[in-house]
Write a protein that holds these residues in place. Structure first.
Motif, short mmCIF file in Angstrom:
data_model
loop_
_atom_site.label_atom_id
_atom_site.label_comp_id
_atom_site.label_asym_id
_atom_site.label_seq_id
_atom_site.Cartn_x
_atom_site.Cartn_y
_atom_site.Cartn_z
N VAL A 14 0.86 -1.19 0.00
CA VAL A 14 0.00 0.00 0.00
C VAL A 14 0.89 1.23 0.00
N SER A 15 0.81 2.03 -1.07
CA SER A 15 1.72 3.16 -1.21
C SER A 15 1.06 4.51 -1.08
N GLU A 16 -0.27 4.57 -1.08
CA GLU A 16 -0.94 5.86 -0.95
C GLU A 16 -2.28 5.70 -0.25
N ALA A 17 -2.79 6.84 0.22
CA ALA A 17 -4.06 6.85 0.94
C ALA A 17 -4.78 8.17 0.65
N THR A 18 -6.05 8.21 1.02
CA THR A 18 -6.85 9.43 0.88
C THR A 18 -7.14 10.01 2.25
N VAL A 19 -6.97 11.31 2.40
CA VAL A 19 -7.29 11.97 3.66
C VAL A 19 -8.81 12.00 3.79
N ALA A 20 -9.35 11.24 4.71
CA ALA A 20 -10.80 11.12 4.85
C ALA A 20 -11.38 12.23 5.73
N THR A 21 -10.82 12.40 6.93
CA THR A 21 -11.40 13.34 7.89
C THR A 21 -10.32 13.99 8.73
N TRP A 22 -10.41 15.29 8.90
CA TRP A 22 -9.59 16.01 9.88
C TRP A 22 -10.43 16.26 11.12
N PHE A 23 -9.90 15.89 12.29
CA PHE A 23 -10.63 16.09 13.53
C PHE A 23 -10.21 17.39 14.23
N LYS A 24 -9.19 18.02 13.70
CA LYS A 24 -8.71 19.29 14.23
C LYS A 24 -8.59 20.28 13.08
N LYS A 25 -8.62 21.59 13.42
CA LYS A 25 -8.42 22.63 12.41
C LYS A 25 -7.27 23.53 12.85
N PRO A 26 -6.65 24.27 11.93
CA PRO A 26 -5.53 25.13 12.30
C PRO A 26 -5.89 26.06 13.46
N GLY A 27 -4.99 26.12 14.42
CA GLY A 27 -5.22 26.94 15.61
C GLY A 27 -5.68 26.14 16.81
N ASP A 28 -6.16 24.92 16.58
CA ASP A 28 -6.60 24.08 17.69
C ASP A 28 -5.39 23.56 18.46
N SER A 29 -5.53 23.48 19.78
CA SER A 29 -4.48 22.88 20.59
C SER A 29 -4.65 21.36 20.55
N VAL A 30 -3.54 20.65 20.57
CA VAL A 30 -3.58 19.19 20.50
C VAL A 30 -2.66 18.61 21.56
N GLU A 31 -3.01 17.43 22.03
CA GLU A 31 -2.17 16.69 22.97
C GLU A 31 -1.38 15.64 22.21
N PRO A 49 -2.01 9.89 14.79
CA PRO A 49 -1.93 10.59 16.07
C PRO A 49 -0.96 11.76 16.00
N SER A 50 -1.12 12.68 16.93
CA SER A 50 -0.21 13.82 17.00
C SER A 50 1.13 13.37 17.58
N PRO A 51 2.24 13.69 16.91
CA PRO A 51 3.55 13.29 17.43
C PRO A 51 4.02 14.12 18.61
N ALA A 52 3.34 15.27 18.88
CA ALA A 52 3.76 16.15 19.97
C ALA A 52 2.58 16.99 20.42
N ALA A 53 2.68 17.54 21.63
CA ALA A 53 1.67 18.46 22.13
C ALA A 53 1.97 19.87 21.61
N GLY A 54 0.93 20.65 21.36
CA GLY A 54 1.13 22.02 20.88
C GLY A 54 -0.09 22.53 20.17
N THR A 55 0.11 23.31 19.11
CA THR A 55 -0.98 23.91 18.35
C THR A 55 -0.86 23.49 16.89
N LEU A 56 -1.98 23.11 16.27
CA LEU A 56 -1.98 22.74 14.86
C LEU A 56 -1.78 24.01 14.04
N ALA A 57 -0.57 24.18 13.51
CA ALA A 57 -0.22 25.41 12.81
C ALA A 57 -0.89 25.50 11.44
N ASP A 58 -0.78 24.45 10.65
CA ASP A 58 -1.41 24.45 9.34
C ASP A 58 -1.66 23.03 8.87
N ILE A 59 -2.58 22.90 7.91
CA ILE A 59 -2.89 21.61 7.30
C ILE A 59 -2.40 21.65 5.87
N VAL A 60 -1.50 20.73 5.53
CA VAL A 60 -0.90 20.72 4.20
C VAL A 60 -1.74 19.90 3.22
#
Length: 529
Positions: A14-31, A49-60
């Motif tokens: 399996v070499s590719e996937a489709t982004v189905a759903t984002w549960f966070k938006k830019p600016g949201d804090s994440v654990e 999963p989030s690799p670190a705690a902080g704020t979601l800066a942008d979605i690429v």
């Protein structure tokens, strides 16, 4: 400090996937480890999963976009704690405030670099494992690549080596815990200074002590009854989505994740259980166990099935329920094969360094027969038949943990010596639990040798999605009529179980006859007759 969120390994082929759903938006804090998004492949749904705690800066990569393995999904800006060492940030988040403040005297000692021990890739379609054994305890020194613990999945046992030399300063998942692929198992302090800052607060976790911090920090997964997960535990987003789409209520699902967290696989299991359950009132419920006296109950022993045994049970039953399985039988006179083996076995071992056994003869004979009857080497895919122009031969092997099937790839293109060497190597590693997932996948046909245990006759069960399996049995001298005279001959019963959906009786019988002919006159294989 910015941390990149990238596409994880998606599984074999399996070499590719489709982004189905984002549960966070830019600016949201994440654990750390909080679910950010969900990817869909043609085989599975993957949570990121989030690799670190902080704020979601942008979605690429936005919803609906197709992304490859290791592609950039988003960026996380770490908060004030991001500037500290990994160890310090973890302690700030996980330890009670009183502990963090009270450890100020040791803070200067925790500047040593730490390395996280993570759950390795477990294989295609395997998303979690159980920590079966820790070989080290907190405070022990470890060498790079030294085995720290062993994980048990429903297919294989996986050893986890130390990614670096140092001191095991923290165990995040105790024995019996269920961990997901990519989850954290432990922390290694790469210097003595790191050890002094971590060993004390974790001593209670190591021994299962009674201190509140030890219990709160315990990372074991518990599995409450269906619908009785902890109220403060969030179910996996993929599980919520599946429950909504399939109309499954939460009280029907038994969560197997941490603290009873429901996973997508739990929803699938609930659906499967509902389908297999008889309609209400149509059949009587399964009878309970017969009454057992108190004296007998004391002498009983109840042991939970291992994941491997559960998977074997499920797959064998699935094979019976899915395929139109039928078995045909024949017998083979092993005189010529045994004579050839006896004549050349010493010379063979001297030249090739491996013993000449019967399995290479049977493997070659099957490869020879599969060329003439290719449907036995095929599989059903929906309304299609997939013919394989190669032979990846599965060799069923009994181990202390259960039956596994290592695969000899391209067996049709290998010599007797290469086949014997592969069988000996994979058989030994199977018994030692050292086989990788890749070495047990992709088989097109299987040989099972019950004769080594003394079986005279049996009907082997198919190894899905394969359409054929050959059963070998005990070699036993029996009276046979040869040229009008009764002689004692070393005979073996052969059994071919096949999927009658694509293999007709004529093809199955022809296959067995060709195997019989090749073994009764091994020179036919050399002449390709």
């Amino acid at each position: 400090m910015t941390t990149e969120v990238r596409v994880p390994t998606l599984g074999e082929s399996v070499s590719e996937a489709t982004v189905a759903t984002w549960f966070k938006k830019p600016g949201d804090s994440v654990e750390q480890d909080e679910m950010l998004c969900e990817l869909e492949t043609d085989k599975v749904t993957v949570e990121v999963p989030s690799p670190a705690a902080g704020t979601l800066a942008d979605i690429v990569a936005g919803e609906g976009e197709t992304v490859g393995v290791d592609a950039l999904l988003a960026n996380i800006s770490e908060g004030a704690s991001g500037g500290k060492s990994d160890e310090g940030s973890k302690e700030t988040k996980e330890a009670p405030k009183e502990e963090a403040a009270g450890s100020g005297g040791d803070q200067g000692d925790t500047t040593g670099e730490t390395v996280d021990v993570m759950v390795p890739t477990l294989g295609e379609s395997v998303s979690e494992a159980t920590v079966s054994t820790w070989f080290k305890k907190v405070g022990d020194s470890v060498e790079a690549d030294e085995t720290l613990c062993e994980l048990e999945t429903d297919k294989v046992s996986v050893e986890v080596p130390a990614p670096s030399a140092g001191t095991l300063s923290e165990i995040k998942a105790e024995e019996g815990s269920t961990v997901e692929a990519g989850g954290q198992l432990a922390v290694i302090a790469k210097s003595a200074a790191g050890q002094s800052g971590k060993a004390k607060p974790d001593a209670g976790v190591e021994h299962g002590g009674d201190s509140p911090s030890a219990k709160e920090g315990d990372n074991q997964y518990s599995t409450p009854p269906a619908g009785q997960g902890r109220k403060d535990v969030e179910d996996a987003p993929s599980a919520k989505k599946a429950m909504a789409e399939k109309g499954v209520s939460r009280d029907q699902v038994t969560g197997t994740g941490r603290d009873g967290r429901a996973m997508k696989s739990d929803v699938d299991a609930a659906l499967a259980a509902a389908k297999s359950a008889p309609a209400e009132g149509s059949q009587p419920k399964q009878a309970p166990r017969a009454p057992v006296s108190a004296e007998d109950a004391e002498r009983e022993e109840r042991v939970k099935m291992t994941r491997l045994r559960q998977t074997i049970a499920r797959r064998l039953k699935d094979a019976q329920n899915t395929a139109a399985m039928l078995t045909t039988y024949n017998e083979v006179d092993m005189t010529e094969t045994m004579a050839l083996r006896s004549e050349y076995k010493e010379l063979f071992e001297k030249k090739h360094g491996v013993r000449l056994g019967f399995m290479s003869f049977f493997t070659k004979a099957c490869c020879h027969a599969l060329k003439e009857v290719p449907e036995v080497n095929a599989e059903v895919d929906g309304t299609d038949i997939v013919y394989k122009n190669f032979v990846h031969m599965g060799i069923a092997t009994g181990t202390p943990q259960g039956l596994v099937v290592p695969v000899i790839r391209d067996a049709d293109a290998k010599s007797f010596a290469e086949i014997e060497a592969d069988i000996a190597d994979k058989g030994k590693r199977a018994r030692d639990g050292k086989l990788s997932m890749a070495e047990m996948q992709g088989g097109t046909f299987t040989i099972s040798n019950g004769g080594v245990y003394g079986s005279l006759m049996s009907s082997p069960i198919l190894n899905p999605p394969q359409s054929g399996i050959l059963g070998m049995h005990k070699i036993q001298e029996r009276p046979m009529v040869v040229n009008g005279k009764i002689e004692a001959r070393p005979m073996m019963y052969l059994a071919l179980s096949y999927d009658h959906r694509i293999v007709d009786g004529k093809g199955a019988v022809t296959f067995l006859v060709r195997v019989k002919e090749a073994l009764e006159d091994p020179r036919r294989m050399l002449m390709d007759l």
